[in-house]
Design an enzyme around this catalytic site. Structure first.
Site, PDB file in Angstrom:
ATOM      1  N   LYS A  45       5.108  25.825  -5.916  1.00  0.00           N
ATOM      2  CA  LYS A  45       3.685  25.995  -6.844  1.00  0.00           C
ATOM      3  C   LYS A  45       3.686  27.707  -7.191  1.00  0.00           C
ATOM      4  O   LYS A  45       3.177  28.008  -5.806  1.00  0.00           O
ATOM      5  CB  LYS A  45       2.811  25.540  -6.546  1.00  0.00           C
ATOM      6  N   CYS A 133      -1.929  36.301 -14.559  1.00  0.00           N
ATOM      7  CA  CYS A 133      -3.371  36.087 -13.471  1.00  0.00           C
ATOM      8  C   CYS A 133      -3.939  36.594 -15.325  1.00  0.00           C
ATOM      9  O   CYS A 133      -3.723  38.318 -14.858  1.00  0.00           O
ATOM     10  CB  CYS A 133      -3.176  35.990 -12.709  1.00  0.00           C
TER      11      CYS A 133
END
Length: 305
Positions: A45, A133
């Site tokens: 993750k 991001c």
């Protein structure tokens, strides 16, 4: 019998199939569902340096042939991962022979650099750098949109990273070949693409967007032909390994990416529809190879170019 073994950055994998970040936890969640020795690796993750709670409101929304997610990179942070989740991943590596990837994101250069430094001192095999991001210093535009910004970020991380660096690209990049060339020149050891595609959904009854952030990430079979096109472009642009992902749900899907030149593939949303997808895809690949007299993936890798 066909041989699915794959070499990625010198790591010998039993299969080219890797569990995509955000869809397989950190590996132990699938230990009782599939034979992990039948897959190539697990990408954990996505992590950020300090961790975060993720987005509020609706996080998952099904759509025809796909899944839209607005998880918001919920994660425990790099140090917590090193202390708690990574030992479990390394146990799986020792027990099943799978390659371990740590997926790292960040909101500014310092977070990326410090996270990479910390992960470089661990037993993780590969750092998968998520440059999708938002860069909070320049108004939230993702590092992975402009080739110059991506190259600068990768160079900063490369300078401190002691592990093989797999850079995960966003389909929102202005120009995929230019982006690939920029991160290769900056020191990337390989490229993985694509990340999710920006999408939107409207709740008719509430008469407003489903997600608090309005836009969210689309994955699943709907995006596969576009992802395959981008992987094709990436392979043609660089001389480093390309790991393809985006909507792969069957062995035939995976073989398309291999024939386009991908070294390995990642499987994401398919794991939600079929928890055994990673193993099944490998088995279907082997079945096709046996039927068609193909003994190794090297015989067909890039053959369709």
């Amino acid at each position: 019998m066909s041989d699915l073994s794959t070499n990625l950055f010198g790591f010998a994998m039993h299969s080219p199939v890797i569990g995509a970040s955000g869809t397989v936890g950190y590996g132990p969640e699938y230990e009782d569902l599939i034979d992990l020795s039948k897959i190539g690796g697990i990408s954990g993750k996505g992590l950020t340096l300090h961790g975060q709670y993720g987005n509020e409101g609706v996080r998952l929304h099904e759509t025809p042939s796909g899944l839209i997610n607005s998880i918001g990179l919920q994660n425990p942070g790099v140090q917590h991962f090193i202390d708690v989740e990574l030992p479990q991943m390394l146990r799986l590596k020792e027990q099943y022979g799978i390659v371990t990837l740590a997926n790292l994101g960040g909101h500014n250069e310092e977070e990326y650099i410090q996270g990479a430094e910390m992960l470089s001192e661990t037993g993780v095999d590969i750092i998968e750098l998520n440059i999708s991001c938002p860069n909070v210093k320049v108004g939230g535009m993702a590092y992975g949109v402009k080739a110059e910004a991506a190259g600068t970020m990768v160079k900063m991380v490369r300078d401190v990273c002691k592990k093989p660096l797999l850079v995960k690209l966003s389909p929102q990049a202005e120009n995929i070949p230019d982006m690939c060339k920029a991160v290769e020149a900056a020191g990337a050891d390989g490229i993985s693409l694509t990340n999710t595609f920006q999408a939107c959904a409207i709740d008719l009854e509430k008469r407003k967007p489903v997600f608090n952030n309005i836009f969210a990430g689309l994955s699943g079979p709907a995006v596969r032909p576009i992802a395959l096109r981008m992987v094709w472009q990436a392979v043609g642009a660089v001389n480093i390994p390309v790991v393809g992902l985006g909507g792969i749900a069957t062995g035939r899907d995976a073989l398309e990416f291999i024939m386009a030149g991908a070294t390995a593939v990642q499987v994401g949303a398919a794991n939600f529809a079929n928890p055994r997808a990673m193993q099944t895809i490998g088995e279907e690949m082997a079945e096709w190879m046996d039927k068609n007299g193909v003994k190794t993936l090297d015989e067909i890798r890039g053959c369709a170019r």
